[in-house]
Design an enzyme around this catalytic site. Structure first.
Site, PDB file in Angstrom:
ATOM      1  CB  CYS A   2      -0.943   0.099   1.191  1.00 45.46           C
ATOM      2  SG  CYS A   2      -2.128  -1.231   1.279  1.00 45.46           S
ATOM      3  NE  ARG A  27       4.650   1.815  -0.206  1.00 47.41           N
ATOM      4  CZ  ARG A  27       5.735   1.728   0.552  1.00 47.41           C
ATOM      5  NH1 ARG A  27       6.907   2.041   0.047  1.00 47.41           N
ATOM      6  NH2 ARG A  27       5.662   1.344   1.803  1.00 47.41           N
ATOM      7  CD1 TRP A  74      -0.384  -6.533  -2.909  1.00 46.20           C
ATOM      8  CD2 TRP A  74      -0.602  -6.958  -0.715  1.00 46.20           C
ATOM      9  NE1 TRP A  74      -0.112  -7.863  -2.698  1.00 46.20           N
ATOM     10  CE2 TRP A  74      -0.241  -8.150  -1.366  1.00 46.20           C
ATOM     11  CE3 TRP A  74      -0.801  -6.980   0.658  1.00 46.20           C
ATOM     12  CZ2 TRP A  74      -0.059  -9.352  -0.696  1.00 46.20           C
ATOM     13  CZ3 TRP A  74      -0.624  -8.182   1.343  1.00 46.20           C
ATOM     14  CH2 TRP A  74      -0.259  -9.349   0.658  1.00 46.20           C
ATOM     15  CG  ASN A 100       1.646   0.792   4.225  1.00 48.57           C
ATOM     16  OD1 ASN A 100       1.342  -0.368   3.973  1.00 48.57           O
ATOM     17  ND2 ASN A 100       2.888   1.219   4.230  1.00 48.57           N
ATOM     18  N   GLY A 101      -0.536  -1.021   6.215  1.00 47.99           N
ATOM     19  CA  GLY A 101      -0.169  -1.933   7.293  1.00 47.99           C
ATOM     20  C   GLY A 101      -1.381  -2.725   7.732  1.00 47.99           C
ATOM     21  CD  GLU A 474      16.046 -14.189  -8.073  1.00 46.27           C
ATOM     22  OE1 GLU A 474      15.431 -14.521  -7.055  1.00 46.27           O
ATOM     23  OE2 GLU A 474      15.748 -13.186  -8.745  1.00 46.27           O
ATOM     24  CE  LYS A 478      12.973 -12.722 -10.131  1.00 46.33           C
ATOM     25  NZ  LYS A 478      13.420 -11.764  -9.200  1.00 46.33           N
ATOM     26  CD  GLU A 481       8.872 -12.399  -8.802  1.00 49.77           C
ATOM     27  OE1 GLU A 481       8.295 -11.942  -7.825  1.00 49.77           O
ATOM     28  OE2 GLU A 481      10.089 -12.255  -8.992  1.00 49.77           O
ATOM     29  CG  HIS A 497      19.199 -37.646  -3.046  1.00 53.11           C
ATOM     30  ND1 HIS A 497      19.722 -38.853  -2.629  1.00 53.11           N
ATOM     31  CD2 HIS A 497      20.258 -36.907  -3.463  1.00 53.11           C
ATOM     32  CE1 HIS A 497      21.042 -38.837  -2.761  1.00 53.11           C
ATOM     33  NE2 HIS A 497      21.391 -37.675  -3.275  1.00 53.11           N
ATOM     34  CE  LYS A 591      10.976  -3.231  -6.893  1.00 50.57           C
ATOM     35  NZ  LYS A 591      11.264  -4.625  -7.270  1.00 50.57           N
TER      36      LYS A 591
HETATM   37  C1  F6R Z   1      11.102 -11.137  -6.347  1.00 55.86           C
HETATM   38  C2  F6R Z   1      11.049 -10.048  -5.399  1.00 55.86           C
HETATM   39  C3  F6R Z   1      10.808 -10.352  -3.960  1.00 55.86           C
HETATM   40  C4  F6R Z   1      11.688  -9.439  -3.093  1.00 55.86           C
HETATM   41  C5  F6R Z   1      11.333  -9.621  -1.609  1.00 55.86           C
HETATM   42  C6  F6R Z   1      12.224  -8.765  -0.732  1.00 55.86           C
HETATM   43  O1  F6R Z   1      11.388 -10.681  -7.619  1.00 55.86           O
HETATM   44  O2  F6R Z   1      11.187  -8.917  -5.768  1.00 55.86           O
HETATM   45  O3  F6R Z   1      11.020 -11.685  -3.657  1.00 55.86           O
HETATM   46  O4  F6R Z   1      13.014  -9.766  -3.323  1.00 55.86           O
HETATM   47  O5  F6R Z   1      10.009  -9.263  -1.383  1.00 55.86           O
HETATM   48  O6  F6R Z   1      12.100  -7.409  -1.036  1.00 55.86           O
HETATM   49  P1  F6R Z   1      13.198  -6.366  -0.617  1.00 55.86           P
HETATM   50  O7  F6R Z   1      14.436  -6.682  -1.371  1.00 55.86           O
HETATM   51  O8  F6R Z   1      12.639  -5.040  -0.958  1.00 55.86           O
HETATM   52  O9  F6R Z   1      13.416  -6.547   0.862  1.00 55.86           O
END
Ligand code: F6R
Length: 596
Positions: A2, A27, A74, A100-101, A474, A478, A481, A497, A591
């Site tokens: 948010c 956000r 969000w 927010n929260g 990682e 990608k 998501e 295994h 994000k």
């Molecule tokens: C994936 C992604 C998330 C962030 C995670 C931590 O592409 O962006 O997994 O890496 O939410 O976010 P930060 O780095 O802002 O603490």
């Protein structure tokens, strides 16, 4: 999660708020709303959808007035509906709130507000009603009621409220960020936002609100701003800070999406990341050497870069460090002493789980150094020291350029800890220039052909070893998501295994084959998958007969995690676009994850 923006000043509030809230859309993008105060009437426009979509039908700019609050949501409590979108009003329509929260005790508060008329399922809506109740039943003025309401809320949150009666704006912070922007010269213009980027176009003079503090902008007395403690009510003096942060462009600059733009920006961001102050790098390397236990802590992608660090420190510096997912860090608290060191890694610097981990560390007098990409973030101010990874604003929810920048700085730290800082710099400068060469249109086209081949695949496996095992994990994030594909990363040796049972005719398996001591074992593991019908996509500097499709990457030695993730970033982007998904706004995600 948010985003909040608020404005008081001589300009038309809706213009500033619309621009600000668009900047904060990363956000959360379930719904959006703006409330402005014109005369003594609060008008609200809100709807589900992204800012542009809602604006197309609502026309936010039709809102008049010089005072206003805005929100991009969000959802946590209550579905994605117009009613649940912020701002929320009290019964009289004289108090509007954006938040927010999470209000953990919203049910109890709501139960105590029996006579009030609630229109949404949100936890937030209790705030304006509680303020209203405290004003009418206890005779508190608006500011006192906001203070008491804020003190009643449990959980991490922040909110901004406006009152049409008193023409005041009050902001309270209890765990999620709120930053105040001030006009360069006059004291009649104020911005309040979850993130400075919402108002950096207008001013770089800021004041930080800390937890358990509130700010009140009083329009009746020439836009005076006053700060006070939420708990004691005592007045607080705040320092004005000049932010000199080059955020980079926050526009798409001709690209269709932020995601691909940010992937391409890696041509320059690796070099920017390693442009660090040597003295500071060496000082932190010394901290790591002398610490009695170092924990690298992050979430999601940043958690994976911490894992890369664990392998790098073992390989390069012969130093045991621990990588821990932030949400699990408190379970390690029994190991923490004042000699422990924490390196917290976060793009946003606002992730609730990492902030909580820092709180745990601080409670044991642990020194905290952060690796961040957002200047002025809560984590920056909560840490004893910090590095900026210099990737510039990352607007796509999916992290790309910040990830490789984090890995670059962590690699530099590993080399510095090994007493080989210059060697590390040369390695990374070479990697930066290799990435620059690699990111060309032909390369992207080659990967987009693979995206087409994988378009209808339901499962994708990724295997790696050593410093590239976390890159396999990682890579899975990608693909999950952006394409909503079941993608899973494994340590290549673990396949037999159990997971090998999942391999079927044509199952895609991406094998990350670095030109290092893991190469032969990786080829063997890829061959085992192929023998069971798997379709092998090799990410490697050299082709191999086991690969059905080869994604060439430059041979950059121990900087291989940086170059190996890039083809998967591009692949994920193209699959998402071909499937008709918006890769900048993955469903259900945001994000800045400011809730636990
Ligand atoms: C994936 C992604 C998330 C962030 C995670 C931590 O592409 O962006 O997994 O890496 O939410 O976010 P930060 O780095 O802002 O603490």
């Amino acid at each position: 999660m948010c985003g909040i923006v608020a404005y008081v000043g001589p300009k038309k509030a809706s213009e500033i708020l619309l621009k600000g809230i668009k900047t904060l859309e990363y956000r959360g993008y379930d719904s959006v709303g703006i409330a402005t105060l014109a005369g003594n009437i609060i008008s609200v426009k809100k709807d589900i959808g992204k800012v542009d979509e809602a604006n197309a039908t609502l026309n936010f700019l039709a809102l008049e007035g010089n005072i206003g609050i805005a929100h991009t949501r969000w959802s946590t409590h209550g579905g994605v509906t117009k009613e649940n979108a912020h701002p929320h009003l009290d019964c009289s329509g004289k108090i509007a709130v954006v938040h927010n929260g999470i209000v953990d005790n919203h049910q109890q508060i709501r139960a105590g507000l029996g006579s009030h008329r609630f229109l949404s399922q949100t936890d937030t809506e209790v705030i304006p009603h509680l303020i209203e109740e405290l004003m009418s039943k206890e005779g508190l003025d608006f500011v006192a009621a906001v203070r008491k309401a804020a003190n009643t809320l449990n959980g991490r949150s922040a909110f901004v409220a406006i009152s049409s009666e008193t023409r005041q704006m009050a902001a309270a912070r209890k765990g999620t960020p709120l930053i105040i922007g001030l006009h360069e010269t006059s004291n009649e213009e104020f911005f309040i936002a979850s993130d400075v980027t919402a108002f950096l176009d207008y001013t770089n003079k800021v004041m930080y609100l800390d937890d358990n503090e509130m700010a009140v902008v009083d329009v009746k007395i020439d836009g005076k701003i006053a700060f006070s403690s939420l708990t004691s009510g005592n007045e607080l003096k705040k320092r004005v800070v000049d932010i000199h942060w080059h955020v980079g462009s926050t526009e798409k600059e001709g690209y269709d999406h932020f995601l691909i733009k940010e992937v391409m920006e890696q041509k320059h961001t690796i070099a920017a990341a390693i442009n660090q102050d040597d003295t500071k790098i060496l000082a932190v390397a010394n901290d790591i050497k002398s610490a009695f236990g170092t924990f690298f802590v992050g979430c999601g992608t940043a958690g994976k870069t911490c894992m890369v660090a664990e392998y790098l420190f073992s390989k390069i510096a012969r130093k045991h460090i621990n990588s821990v997912v932030a949400s699990e860090f408190s379970n390690y608290k029994h190991y923490l002493t004042p000699k422990t060191l924490m390196i917290a890694v976060s793009q946003s610097g606002e992730t609730a789980d990492v902030l909580e981990a820092i709180d745990v560390a601080k409670s044991k007098s642990v020194r905290v150094v952060s690796l961040l990409n957002v200047f002025g973030s809560t984590m920056m101010r909560a840490s004893d020291d910090f590095f900026m990874v210099n990737a510039g604003a990352e607007r796509a929810v999916v992290s790309t350029k910040a990830t490789t920048a984090q890995i670059a700085v962590l690699t530099l730290l590993a080399y510095a800890t090994a007493g080989k800082l210059q060697e590390g710099k040369l390695l990374l400068m070479n990697a930066a220039s290799a990435v620059n060469d690699m990111l060309n249109p032909r390369y992207e086209e080659h990967i987009s052909k693979l995206a087409f081949l994988l378009l209808n695949k339901k499962d994708i496996f990724i295997i790696g070893r050593g410093i590239n095992y976390p890159i396999a994990l990682e890579a899975a994030i990608k693909l999950q998501e952006t394409c909503y594909t079941h993608a899973q990363g494994f340590a290549a040796g673990e396949l037999k295994h159990g997971p090998l049972a999942l391999i079927d005719e044509g199952t895609p398996c991406i094998a990350i084959v670095a030109n290092d001591e893991t190469k032969q074992d990786m080829i063997n593991n890829a061959t085992e998958v192929k023998a069971r019908g798997g379709y092998i996509i090799g990410i490697a500097p050299e082709n191999n007969e086991v690969f059905d499709y080869w994604l060439k990457v430059p041979d950059v030695g121990d900087a291989s995690p940086i170059v190996n993730i890039i083809p998967v970033q591009i692949l994920a982007y193209h699959i998402a676009v071909m499937r008709g998904y918006n890769p900048d706004y993955p469903r259900n995600l945001a994000k800045s994850v400011t809730v636990k």
